[in-house]
Design an enzyme around this catalytic site. Structure first.
Site, PDB file in Angstrom:
ATOM      1  N   PHE A  89      32.139  12.942  68.438  1.00 27.12           N
ATOM      2  CA  PHE A  89      32.588  12.651  69.811  1.00 27.12           C
ATOM      3  C   PHE A  89      31.469  12.178  70.745  1.00 27.12           C
ATOM      4  O   PHE A  89      31.739  11.703  71.838  1.00 27.12           O
ATOM      5  CB  PHE A  89      33.315  13.855  70.443  1.00 27.12           C
ATOM      6  CG  PHE A  89      34.588  14.223  69.750  1.00 27.12           C
ATOM      7  CD1 PHE A  89      35.704  13.409  69.842  1.00 27.12           C
ATOM      8  CD2 PHE A  89      34.678  15.365  68.973  1.00 27.12           C
ATOM      9  CE1 PHE A  89      36.893  13.733  69.192  1.00 27.12           C
ATOM     10  CE2 PHE A  89      35.858  15.703  68.314  1.00 27.12           C
ATOM     11  CZ  PHE A  89      36.964  14.892  68.417  1.00 27.12           C
ATOM     12  N   TYR A 104      32.074   7.152  65.076  1.00 28.56           N
ATOM     13  CA  TYR A 104      32.506   5.940  65.780  1.00 28.56           C
ATOM     14  C   TYR A 104      32.027   4.728  64.989  1.00 28.56           C
ATOM     15  O   TYR A 104      30.918   4.722  64.449  1.00 28.56           O
ATOM     16  CB  TYR A 104      31.888   5.897  67.174  1.00 28.56           C
ATOM     17  CG  TYR A 104      32.379   6.964  68.129  1.00 28.56           C
ATOM     18  CD1 TYR A 104      33.725   7.088  68.452  1.00 28.56           C
ATOM     19  CD2 TYR A 104      31.483   7.832  68.744  1.00 28.56           C
ATOM     20  CE1 TYR A 104      34.164   8.052  69.353  1.00 28.56           C
ATOM     21  CE2 TYR A 104      31.910   8.797  69.650  1.00 28.56           C
ATOM     22  CZ  TYR A 104      33.261   8.907  69.952  1.00 28.56           C
ATOM     23  OH  TYR A 104      33.694   9.855  70.836  1.00 28.56           O
ATOM     24  N   ASP A 161      35.449  11.023  61.413  1.00 33.15           N
ATOM     25  CA  ASP A 161      34.331  10.227  60.918  1.00 33.15           C
ATOM     26  C   ASP A 161      33.665   9.564  62.121  1.00 33.15           C
ATOM     27  O   ASP A 161      34.198   9.602  63.229  1.00 33.15           O
ATOM     28  CB  ASP A 161      34.762   9.224  59.848  1.00 33.15           C
ATOM     29  CG  ASP A 161      35.651   8.104  60.366  1.00 33.15           C
ATOM     30  OD1 ASP A 161      36.313   8.307  61.410  1.00 33.15           O
ATOM     31  OD2 ASP A 161      35.693   7.041  59.730  1.00 33.15           O
ATOM     32  N   HIS A 185      44.778  16.254  68.833  1.00 32.88           N
ATOM     33  CA  HIS A 185      43.541  15.490  68.985  1.00 32.88           C
ATOM     34  C   HIS A 185      43.448  14.929  70.412  1.00 32.88           C
ATOM     35  O   HIS A 185      44.467  14.568  71.011  1.00 32.88           O
ATOM     36  CB  HIS A 185      43.515  14.352  67.969  1.00 32.88           C
ATOM     37  CG  HIS A 185      42.176  13.732  67.783  1.00 32.88           C
ATOM     38  ND1 HIS A 185      41.694  12.742  68.620  1.00 32.88           N
ATOM     39  CD2 HIS A 185      41.200  13.967  66.873  1.00 32.88           C
ATOM     40  CE1 HIS A 185      40.488  12.397  68.219  1.00 32.88           C
ATOM     41  NE2 HIS A 185      40.158  13.123  67.162  1.00 32.88           N
TER      42      HIS A 185
END
Length: 226
Positions: A77, A66, A64, A186
């Site tokens: 990202f 930031y 989701d 991740h």
């Protein structure tokens, strides 16, 4: 909310008419009216705006947006040019440097990737300020699953980069043998040392594209003047 108006509209327009989306729309509208929500409403669909379906070569799935002020602008990202690079992206840049020798830039603005066919898609497209995952389970997952299914159905080769368990849960939807699936932990500081570093997704993606007659991605994000 700036609506989708390119070739994504044809495959996603049916979603807008479904009951879950009408509920999602009402929820998101109420959130924007009563709380601080990211990204800005006109940026919610930026991943689709900047990377038309017909141009997708690589898909990077995020979770989701930031949730701190000024960071999110609709691409997973990525942050705006004047925003400090978040820790996960710091690690992505380190792996990119180790993999392809790209220098580590002074910004986290990934629009260059999106404009070359890298779909930077979060599975949930909005979030309340300072509350990670606060819009999870409200309907966005159903919407982005429809996009993932449309990508899976494309008969040209596409690379799917799945970092972390939430992204890897989408693997069962990807059954088209034309595509390449790359999985790794991740890039978050909590998990990057468990196998994200050294996974070399960027060179693997480019090699696959080149082998299939598709122009590779120029992954280098350039410095900007601060």
């Amino acid at each position: 909310m700036a609506m989708i108006d390119n070739d994504w509209l044809e495959v996603l327009s049916g979603e807008f008419r479904k009951p879950y989306y009408k509920e999602l729309y009402r929820f998101v509208l109420q959130e924007y009216q009563t709380a601080q929500v990211f990204p800005p409403a006109d940026d919610i669909f930026n991943a689709f705006h900047l990377t038309p379906l017909s141009e997708v070569k690589v898909v990077i799935l995020g979770q989701d947006p930031y949730h701190n002020v000024g960071q999110a602008h609709g691409l997973c990202f990525s942050v705006k040019q004047d925003v400090e690079i978040p820790p996960s992206l710091v690690n992505i840049y380190q792996e990119l440097h180790d993999d392809l020798g790209c220098y580590i830039p002074n910004n986290g603005y990934l629009v260059k990737w999106a404009s070359q066919g890298v779909l930077l898609l979060n599975t949930v497209l909005t979030v309340r300020a300072h509350l990670a995952n606060s819009h999870r389970g409200k309907g966005w997952e159903e919407f982005t699953d429809a996009a993932i299914r449309a990508l899976n159905e494309q008969d040209r080769p596409i690379v799917f980069i799945l970092w972390g368990k939430p992204a890897q849960m989408k693997k069962s939807m990807l059954n088209n043998p034309n595509h390449l699936i790359l999985e790794a932990p991740h890039p978050s500081p909590l998990s990057a040392y468990r196998g994200f570093f050294g996974s070399r997704p960027f060179s693997k993606a480019n090699n696959f594209l080149s082998e299939n007659g598709v122009a590779p991605i120029d992954w280098q994000i350039e410095n900007v003047e601060k």
